[in-house]
Design an enzyme around this catalytic site. Structure first.
Site, short mmCIF file in Angstrom:
data_model
loop_
_atom_site.label_atom_id
_atom_site.label_comp_id
_atom_site.label_asym_id
_atom_site.label_seq_id
_atom_site.Cartn_x
_atom_site.Cartn_y
_atom_site.Cartn_z
N ASP A 1 -26.10 -4.04 39.64
CA ASP A 1 -25.24 -2.85 39.56
C ASP A 1 -25.85 -1.89 38.53
O ASP A 1 -26.98 -2.08 38.07
CB ASP A 1 -23.80 -3.24 39.19
CG ASP A 1 -23.67 -3.62 37.72
OD1 ASP A 1 -24.71 -3.88 37.08
OD2 ASP A 1 -22.54 -3.62 37.22
N LYS B 1 -25.25 -5.98 46.86
CA LYS B 1 -24.58 -6.28 45.58
C LYS B 1 -23.32 -7.12 45.82
O LYS B 1 -23.15 -8.18 45.21
CB LYS B 1 -24.24 -4.97 44.86
CG LYS B 1 -23.60 -5.19 43.51
CD LYS B 1 -23.40 -3.88 42.77
CE LYS B 1 -22.25 -3.10 43.37
NZ LYS B 1 -21.94 -1.87 42.63
#
Ligand code: SF4
Length: 215
Positions: free
Chosen positions: A143, A125
């Site tokens: 996310d 991420k």
């Protein structure tokens, strides 16, 4: 309902109209260099971008680049980042990743995903945020908001972030990935919220499999 790929592309187009701009323009974290964005992104775990932006001016004034942060005293870093929470772990990661950037990458943040994820505290991420926002490279950070909104819409079926990233990237053009992620995050914060999604005000409602399923 139209097939999943068609709906995914339509979601992308509508969110681009609602939240225009590039990934760099849509990112709310304040930074001047790829290194500073990397640090800010690590700090953003479990807190708000606004909170990160409150502490980074002091942090970057004291430690502006990887060389400086690599030599930092961890306790001094902890004191500077304390309001962002989890500051013991974050401070250790920040000094560690600065040292790794100096030792392994000549002091410059690498652009390759495989290299970025070798840094302490950096997962896919964070690596995809840095790639898309700082370098303008393909990268789709997944996310909690991207996961929730994608699954409600039915444009992703997987449960893990990595698998959802793969599903979305298989459909979307690679130069849309970073901005798409940031737009889904904005939509997840403002409209498709975790507890009470505002389906009646949602520009994606006619594309959404979960619409109407929230009482
Ligand atoms: Fe989320 Fe509702 Fe919009 Fe679907 S219609 S994306 S559940 S807010």
């Amino acid at each position: 309902m139209e097939d999943r790929a068609t709906r995914t592309l339509e979601v992308d187009a509508r969110l681009a109209e609602l939240y225009p701009g590039s990934a760099a323009q849509l990112c709310a974290l304040a930074f001047e260099t790829p290194f500073q964005l990397l640090v800010a992104t690590v700090l953003s775990a479990q807190t708000t971008d606004a909170m990160v932006n409150l502490v980074t001016p002091q942090l970057f004034a004291r430690f502006p680049d990887a060389e400086a942060l690599a030599r930092a005293d961890v306790e001094e870093v902890e004191a500077l980042i304390r309001p962002t929470g989890f500051y013991h772990t974050k401070a250790r990661h920040l000094v560690g990743l600065a040292q790794a950037i100096v030792d392994s990458f000549g002091g410059e943040v690498p652009q390759a995903l495989d290299a970025l994820v070798t840094l302490p505290g950096v997962g896919r991420k964070t690596a995809n945020v840095v790639r898309s926002v700082a370098f303008g490279q393909p990268g789709l950070p997944v996310d909690t908001h991207v996961t929730r909104v994608s699954r409600r819409l039915g444009i992703a079926r997987a449960t893990s972030a990595d698998a959802i990233e793969a599903e979305l990237c298989a459909v979307l053009p690679s130069d849309h990935w970073g901005a798409f992620s940031l737009r889904m995050i904005l939509h997840g914060r403002e409209t498709c919220t975790a507890r009470r999604p505002l389906c009646s005000a949602c520009v994606l409602a006619d594309l959404c499999e979960a619409r109407g399923g929230f009482g």
